[in-house]
Design an enzyme around this catalytic site. Structure first.
Site, PDB file in Angstrom:
ATOM      1  N   CYS A 115       7.148  25.575  14.359  1.00  0.00           N
ATOM      2  CA  CYS A 115       6.979  24.269  14.965  1.00  0.00           C
ATOM      3  C   CYS A 115       6.004  24.444  16.089  1.00  0.00           C
ATOM      4  CB  CYS A 115       8.263  23.488  15.288  1.00  0.00           C
ATOM      5  SG  CYS A 115       9.342  23.135  13.993  1.00  0.00           S
ATOM      6  N   HIS A 255       6.889  18.416  21.109  1.00  0.00           N
ATOM      7  CA  HIS A 255       7.287  18.537  19.676  1.00  0.00           C
ATOM      8  C   HIS A 255       8.232  17.661  19.264  1.00  0.00           C
ATOM      9  CE1 HIS A 255       8.109  20.162  15.792  1.00  0.00           C
ATOM     10  NE2 HIS A 255       9.343  20.839  16.125  1.00  0.00           N
ATOM     11  N   ASN A 285      10.782  15.428  12.127  1.00  0.00           N
ATOM     12  CA  ASN A 285       9.979  16.466  12.394  1.00  0.00           C
ATOM     13  C   ASN A 285       9.256  17.189  11.314  1.00  0.00           C
ATOM     14  OD1 ASN A 285       9.396  19.165  13.099  1.00  0.00           O
ATOM     15  ND2 ASN A 285      11.417  19.617  13.508  1.00  0.00           N
TER      16      ASN A 285
HETATM   17  O1  UT7 Z   1      11.833  22.355  15.559  1.00  0.00           O
HETATM   18  C1  UT7 Z   1      12.687  23.283  15.519  1.00  0.00           C
HETATM   19  C2  UT7 Z   1      13.468  22.958  14.404  1.00  0.00           C
HETATM   20  N1  UT7 Z   1      14.708  22.434  14.582  1.00  0.00           N
HETATM   21  C3  UT7 Z   1      15.488  21.813  15.618  1.00  0.00           C
HETATM   22  O2  UT7 Z   1      14.850  21.494  16.525  1.00  0.00           O
HETATM   23  C4  UT7 Z   1      16.842  21.468  15.509  1.00  0.00           C
HETATM   24  C5  UT7 Z   1      17.708  21.339  16.657  1.00  0.00           C
HETATM   25  N2  UT7 Z   1      18.936  20.939  16.266  1.00  0.00           N
HETATM   26  C6  UT7 Z   1      19.392  19.608  16.192  1.00  0.00           C
HETATM   27  O3  UT7 Z   1      18.449  18.706  16.309  1.00  0.00           O
HETATM   28  C7  UT7 Z   1      20.645  19.159  16.345  1.00  0.00           C
HETATM   29  O4  UT7 Z   1      21.528  20.315  16.304  1.00  0.00           O
HETATM   30  C8  UT7 Z   1      21.201  18.678  14.703  1.00  0.00           C
HETATM   31  C9  UT7 Z   1      20.578  17.426  14.469  1.00  0.00           C
HETATM   32  C10 UT7 Z   1      20.694  19.744  13.501  1.00  0.00           C
HETATM   33  C11 UT7 Z   1      22.737  18.381  14.611  1.00  0.00           C
HETATM   34  O5  UT7 Z   1      23.210  17.707  15.809  1.00  0.00           O
HETATM   35  P1  UT7 Z   1      24.448  18.225  16.836  1.00  0.00           P
HETATM   36  O6  UT7 Z   1      24.760  17.225  17.600  1.00  0.00           O
HETATM   37  O7  UT7 Z   1      23.755  19.681  17.097  1.00  0.00           O
HETATM   38  O8  UT7 Z   1      25.507  18.136  15.554  1.00  0.00           O
HETATM   39  P2  UT7 Z   1      26.356  19.532  15.329  1.00  0.00           P
HETATM   40  O9  UT7 Z   1      25.896  20.574  14.426  1.00  0.00           O
HETATM   41  O10 UT7 Z   1      27.175  20.154  16.501  1.00  0.00           O
HETATM   42  O11 UT7 Z   1      27.548  18.863  14.456  1.00  0.00           O
HETATM   43  C12 UT7 Z   1      28.491  18.180  14.896  1.00  0.00           C
HETATM   44  C13 UT7 Z   1      29.301  17.409  13.440  1.00  0.00           C
HETATM   45  C14 UT7 Z   1      29.880  18.619  12.707  1.00  0.00           C
HETATM   46  O12 UT7 Z   1      30.853  17.987  12.566  1.00  0.00           O
HETATM   47  P3  UT7 Z   1      32.404  18.587  12.891  1.00  0.00           P
HETATM   48  O13 UT7 Z   1      32.336  20.197  12.802  1.00  0.00           O
HETATM   49  O14 UT7 Z   1      32.412  18.248  14.278  1.00  0.00           O
HETATM   50  O15 UT7 Z   1      33.372  17.905  12.345  1.00  0.00           O
HETATM   51  C15 UT7 Z   1      28.796  18.408  11.859  1.00  0.00           C
HETATM   52  O16 UT7 Z   1      29.579  18.922  10.482  1.00  0.00           O
HETATM   53  O17 UT7 Z   1      28.402  16.474  12.844  1.00  0.00           O
HETATM   54  C16 UT7 Z   1      28.472  17.065  11.390  1.00  0.00           C
HETATM   55  N3  UT7 Z   1      27.485  17.027  10.830  1.00  0.00           N
HETATM   56  C17 UT7 Z   1      26.825  15.666  10.145  1.00  0.00           C
HETATM   57  N4  UT7 Z   1      27.459  14.562  10.225  1.00  0.00           N
HETATM   58  C18 UT7 Z   1      26.902  13.373   9.418  1.00  0.00           C
HETATM   59  C19 UT7 Z   1      26.238  17.551  10.784  1.00  0.00           C
HETATM   60  N5  UT7 Z   1      24.985  17.066  10.193  1.00  0.00           N
HETATM   61  C20 UT7 Z   1      25.529  15.852   9.913  1.00  0.00           C
HETATM   62  C21 UT7 Z   1      25.029  14.844   9.156  1.00  0.00           C
HETATM   63  N6  UT7 Z   1      25.731  13.604   9.203  1.00  0.00           N
HETATM   64  N7  UT7 Z   1      23.524  14.869   8.741  1.00  0.00           N
END
Ligand code: UT7
Length: 330
Positions: A115, A255, A285
């Site tokens: 990225c 980004h 993204n």
């Molecule tokens: O450019 C560089 C590349 N990548 C990035 O920059 C990504 C950086 N990270 C992010 O954008 C975020 O961490 C994500 C969007 C990937 C995830 O968001 P988050 O707020 O960090 O969620 P989390 O991983 O803490 O997950 C919270 C909850 C979990 O459930 P539990 O364990 O609390 O029951 C996940 O299993 O949300 C769940 N979850 C979802 N629920 C519905 C994870 N993905 C999804 C989804 N839909 N797509």
């Protein structure tokens, strides 16, 4: 007194595929909801390229730039393609793109920093031009993220999209264009954001494919934290050492990884939210394409002399910030 030669962006171009993958579409594919995706990422939809490679989008973006600027492709000296999804691992995508757009006097190569690829490419392009080595460098950021995404993995498939953008760097004698950068990397990142198979650590095999190891995986939470603190830190470093305050920044160009990352980074650097540019809602993204897609979408708002602060963070980890003075009124 002569200011000396700097390297400025003098034209932009972009391309996104027509096909849209909406949050409603994703609700049918994985256990997710429009509400979760919108509030956690700020993304409403992304574009998908079907049956064509990354170079197709890179060529369209370059052609769009050539049309918008009326430059003769034969006058381009170098074509750089920043991409994490090249057409093939060997045979530089940029060489193919250069030939297809009629840049027959140019050489071309690819630059891979996930990225951060386009941000690093800006530095490379600007260095070639300001040194006097080349006059016209076409920098393209293009990624077909759909080619490396597992559409049964809800933690990644909701984020990424396909697209391409292009900019032209040319010499400037008024001190406009690329001014300064602060770039860093940290190999700790390879544990948190990677494609395990297909490289020399784990060459592709029937087993790696059946294990889904040819797909992108990430530990989103960790990437999120590193992204905010490092992008904010890099932008602050560039501002401090150039005696710029947040008020001096006309546009913050981050980004587009997650709207919450963008907002938190901007808040830490003190830049007014109205100056923070974002189109993540429409494209998700697009990895190396996010920054040039922003430049294309917001070009009409830039005035000659405006201070643009870029920031990016990506796999590796790689990250940084760069300060550029816009060189023309569109
Ligand atoms: O450019 C560089 C590349 N990548 C990035 O920059 C990504 C950086 N990270 C992010 O954008 C975020 O961490 C994500 C969007 C990937 C995830 O968001 P988050 O707020 O960090 O969620 P989390 O991983 O803490 O997950 C919270 C909850 C979990 O459930 P539990 O364990 O609390 O029951 C996940 O299993 O949300 C769940 N979850 C979802 N629920 C519905 C994870 N993905 C999804 C989804 N839909 N797509």
């Amino acid at each position: 007194m002569s200011i000396g030669r700097t390297a400025a962006i003098t034209a932009v171009g972009a391309y996104v595929p027509d096909e849209v993958l909406s949050n409603a579409d994703l609700e049918q594919m994985v256990d997710t909801s429009d509400d979760w995706i919108s509030t956690r990422t700020g993304i409403s939809e992304r574009r998908m390229l079907k049956d064509k490679p990354t170079s197709f989008m890179a060529i369209q973006a370059a052609k769009n730039l050539i049309e918008r600027s009326s430059i003769d492709p034969k006058t381009i000296d170098l074509v750089l393609v920043s991409t994490a999804t090249p057409d093939m691992l060997i045979a530089a995508t940029a060489a193919h793109v250069a030939t297809e757009i009629g840049a027959t006097n140019a050489f071309g190569y690819d630059l891979q920093a996930a990225c951060s690829g386009f941000l690093y490419g800006m530095s490379t392009a600007a260095a070639y031009v300001s040194s006097g080595r080349y006059q016209r460098v076409l920098l393209i950021g293009a990624d077909k993220m759909s080619s490396i995404i597992d559409y049964s993995d809800r933690t990644t498939c909701i984020i990424f999209g396909d697209g391409a953008g292009a900019v032209l760097f040319e010499p400037n004698e008024e001190g406009l264009g690329f001014q300064d950068e602060y770039f860093r990397s940290d190999g700790i990142g390879r544990k948190h954001l990677y494609i395990k198979a297909g490289g020399s650590i784990l060459p592709a095999s029937a087993e790696t494919v059946s294990n889904g190891q040819h797909f992108l995986r990430q530990d989103g939470k960790t990437v999120f934290k590193f992204a905010v603190s490092n992008m904010a830190n890099a932008a602050t470093k560039v501002m401090e050492r150039n005696e710029l305050t947040a008020n001096d920044i006309d546009f913050f160009v981050p980004h587009q990884a997650n709207k919450r990352i963008i907002d938190a980074t901007a808040q830490r650097t003190g830049v007014d939210p109205e100056k923070v540019l974002s189109n993540i809602s429409s494209y998700g993204n697009t990895t190396a394409a996010t920054l040039p897609l922003i430049l294309s979408d917001f070009e009409h708002r830039f005035q000659k002399g405006d201070n643009l602060m870029f920031a990016a963070f990506g796999g590796g980890f790689t990250w940084g910030a760069a300060w550029l003075k816009w060189a023309y009124n569109s």
